[in-house]
Design an enzyme around this catalytic site. Structure first.
Site, PDB file in Angstrom:
ATOM      1  N   CYS A  39      -0.137 -12.177  -5.887  1.00 41.99           N
ATOM      2  CA  CYS A  39       1.146 -11.755  -6.121  1.00 41.99           C
ATOM      3  C   CYS A  39       1.952 -12.775  -5.922  1.00 41.99           C
ATOM      4  O   CYS A  39       3.356 -12.639  -6.288  1.00 41.99           O
ATOM      5  CB  CYS A  39       1.478 -10.469  -5.707  1.00 41.99           C
ATOM      6  SG  CYS A  39       1.526 -10.205  -4.015  1.00 41.99           S
ATOM      7  N   ASP A  41       3.378 -13.162  -2.811  1.00 43.75           N
ATOM      8  CA  ASP A  41       4.366 -12.792  -1.790  1.00 43.75           C
ATOM      9  C   ASP A  41       3.834 -13.167  -0.300  1.00 43.75           C
ATOM     10  O   ASP A  41       2.743 -13.695  -0.194  1.00 43.75           O
ATOM     11  CB  ASP A  41       4.514 -11.042  -1.771  1.00 43.75           C
ATOM     12  CG  ASP A  41       5.113 -10.569  -2.878  1.00 43.75           C
ATOM     13  OD1 ASP A  41       5.823 -11.549  -3.634  1.00 43.75           O
ATOM     14  OD2 ASP A  41       4.881  -9.342  -3.389  1.00 43.75           O
ATOM     15  N   CYS A  68       7.572  -8.218  -2.241  1.00 35.37           N
ATOM     16  CA  CYS A  68       8.000  -6.979  -2.793  1.00 35.37           C
ATOM     17  C   CYS A  68       8.719  -5.833  -1.989  1.00 35.37           C
ATOM     18  O   CYS A  68       8.530  -6.216  -0.541  1.00 35.37           O
ATOM     19  CB  CYS A  68       6.938  -6.268  -3.710  1.00 35.37           C
ATOM     20  SG  CYS A  68       5.873  -5.418  -2.406  1.00 35.37           S
ATOM     21  N   CYS A 112       0.025  -4.695  -0.169  1.00 36.97           N
ATOM     22  CA  CYS A 112       1.488  -4.993   0.373  1.00 36.97           C
ATOM     23  C   CYS A 112       1.579  -4.537   1.863  1.00 36.97           C
ATOM     24  O   CYS A 112       1.799  -5.282   2.881  1.00 36.97           O
ATOM     25  CB  CYS A 112       2.483  -4.299  -0.150  1.00 36.97           C
ATOM     26  SG  CYS A 112       2.507  -4.045  -1.894  1.00 36.97           S
TER      27      CYS A 112
HETATM   28 FE1  FES Z   1       2.376  -8.555  -3.503  1.00 36.90          FE
HETATM   29 FE2  FES Z   1       3.759  -6.093  -2.553  1.00 36.90          FE
HETATM   30  S1  FES Z   1       3.196  -6.878  -4.812  1.00 36.90           S
HETATM   31  S2  FES Z   1       3.119  -7.609  -1.325  1.00 36.90           S
END
Ligand code: FES
Length: 166
Positions: A39, A41, A68, A112
């Site tokens: 993702c 992140d 996120c 996450c």
């Molecule tokens: Fe990747 Fe939340 S969608 S850390």
């Protein structure tokens, strides 16, 4: 949206409306950074230690998240939860403990919470409950990619986070 989903969303919105301990800690003793290649992140966690009854305890924790809302909410709760914990107690915490105030994370959001757990493990790497005399340094046992892979959280095979250079 089911009641459960909207309840989860409400908790996330509450948490990110007033995130706790967000920001870099200038006098931190340790920092852990992980990212999720899928993702994109990333979470960074700073820890400051203190000594209590001969044990090393977490005095304060802070975080930054380029990610996120769920990662921000879990990191915020985790930094509150970590205060006053001994290093060994903190090492026992996994992503479901860290995200407990939110209830169980929906399947799409599990990684996450795992990212916050990964950042905590990085920040705790090489630390033990016994405080070190000044000048001593702790040696991390797994300071290689292979060592990282052998960490308990990664052994579960579901933690898709990678250590990032600081
Ligand atoms: Fe990747 Fe939340 S969608 S850390």
């Amino acid at each position: 949206m089911s009641n459960e989903d909207s309840d989860f969303e409400d908790k996330i919105q509450d948490a990110i409306a007033n995130p706790q301990n967000m920001g870099e800690m200038a006098d931190a003793d340790s920092v852990g950074t992980v990212g999720n290649p899928e993702c994109g992140d990333m979470v960074r966690l700073w820890l400051k230690f203190d000594e209590k009854d001969g044990k090393k305890v977490i005095d304060k924790a802070s975080f930054q998240s380029f990610g996120c809302q769920t990662a921000i909410a879990v990191a915020s709760m985790a930094t509150e939860m970590l205060k006053g914990k001994t290093v060994d107690e903190a090492k026992e915490l996994d992503s479901s403990d860290l995200s407990k105030p939110l209830g169980s994370l929906p399947p799409m959001k599990i990684h996450c919470g795992e990212m916050v757990e990964g950042a905590l493990r990085e920040a705790l790497k090489g630390d033990s409950d016994v405080s070190e005399a000044p000048g001593e340094t702790s040696q991390s046992p797994g300071n290689t990619l292979l060592g990282d892979m052998n960490q308990p959280a990664l052994k579960k095979g579901k933690l898709k986070v990678v250590k990032l250079e600081e």
